[in-house]
Design a protein around this motif. Structure first.
Motif, PDB file in Angstrom:
ATOM      1  N   SER A  58      14.550 -10.594 -35.614  1.00  0.00           N
ATOM      2  CA  SER A  58      14.657 -11.036 -34.218  1.00  0.00           C
ATOM      3  C   SER A  58      13.807 -12.271 -33.962  1.00  0.00           C
ATOM      4  O   SER A  58      14.254 -13.224 -33.312  1.00  0.00           O
ATOM      5  N   ASP A  59      12.581 -12.250 -34.473  1.00  0.00           N
ATOM      6  CA  ASP A  59      11.667 -13.368 -34.236  1.00  0.00           C
ATOM      7  C   ASP A  59      12.053 -14.628 -34.999  1.00  0.00           C
ATOM      8  O   ASP A  59      11.683 -15.730 -34.585  1.00  0.00           O
ATOM      9  N   ALA A  67      17.807 -20.817 -30.006  1.00  0.00           N
ATOM     10  CA  ALA A  67      17.277 -22.171 -29.830  1.00  0.00           C
ATOM     11  C   ALA A  67      18.274 -23.241 -30.256  1.00  0.00           C
ATOM     12  O   ALA A  67      18.231 -24.369 -29.762  1.00  0.00           O
ATOM     13  N   SER A  68      19.181 -22.895 -31.146  1.00  0.00           N
ATOM     14  CA  SER A  68      20.136 -23.879 -31.656  1.00  0.00           C
ATOM     15  C   SER A  68      21.167 -24.300 -30.613  1.00  0.00           C
ATOM     16  O   SER A  68      21.828 -25.319 -30.783  1.00  0.00           O
ATOM     17  N   PRO A  71      26.818 -21.679 -29.702  1.00  0.00           N
ATOM     18  CA  PRO A  71      27.365 -20.401 -29.231  1.00  0.00           C
ATOM     19  C   PRO A  71      27.872 -19.497 -30.358  1.00  0.00           C
ATOM     20  O   PRO A  71      27.709 -18.280 -30.302  1.00  0.00           O
ATOM     21  N   GLU A  72      28.454 -20.075 -31.392  1.00  0.00           N
ATOM     22  CA  GLU A  72      28.961 -19.247 -32.506  1.00  0.00           C
ATOM     23  C   GLU A  72      27.827 -18.607 -33.276  1.00  0.00           C
ATOM     24  O   GLU A  72      27.890 -17.429 -33.647  1.00  0.00           O
ATOM     25  N   ALA A  73      26.763 -19.348 -33.535  1.00  0.00           N
ATOM     26  CA  ALA A  73      25.595 -18.779 -34.224  1.00  0.00           C
ATOM     27  C   ALA A  73      24.963 -17.678 -33.369  1.00  0.00           C
ATOM     28  O   ALA A  73      24.559 -16.642 -33.890  1.00  0.00           O
TER      29      ALA A  73
END
Length: 90
Positions: A58-59, A67-68, A71-73
């Motif tokens: 998670s971290d 942060a990227s 939307p797909e990631a």
């Protein structure tokens, strides 16, 4: 993250010893309830390792996806988390 990795490795090393202990108990025909108590302890300790790894994921991975702004990631990491929770709830 490095601290969690070290903690997970230490717990896994202890688990390895616990599993070897249970093997000996079975080989020595020890009392079944004593063996079951040890296997329950192993399951509990393994769950703690899973929590450490999930926190690390998670971290690191999930946070990076958020942060990227991709939307797909983000969807992929969310689906991974949901998949893990589905398995845990079974």
């Amino acid at each position: 993250m490095k601290d969690r990795k070290q903690a997970a490795l230490q717990r896994l090393a202890r688990l390895e010893g616990q599993v070897r202990g249970v093997i000996r108990m079975v080989e020595e025909d020890r009392y079944c309830v004593d063996i079951l108590n040890q296997t329950l302890a192993i399951r509990s300790a393994l769950a703690q390792v899973e929590v450490l790894i999930l926190q690390d994921h998670s971290d690191d991975c999930v946070e990076a996806a958020i942060a990227s702004s991709d939307p797909e990631a983000q969807r992929q990491k969310f689906r991974e988390l949901v998949g893990i929770f589905e398995k845990v709830c079974r």
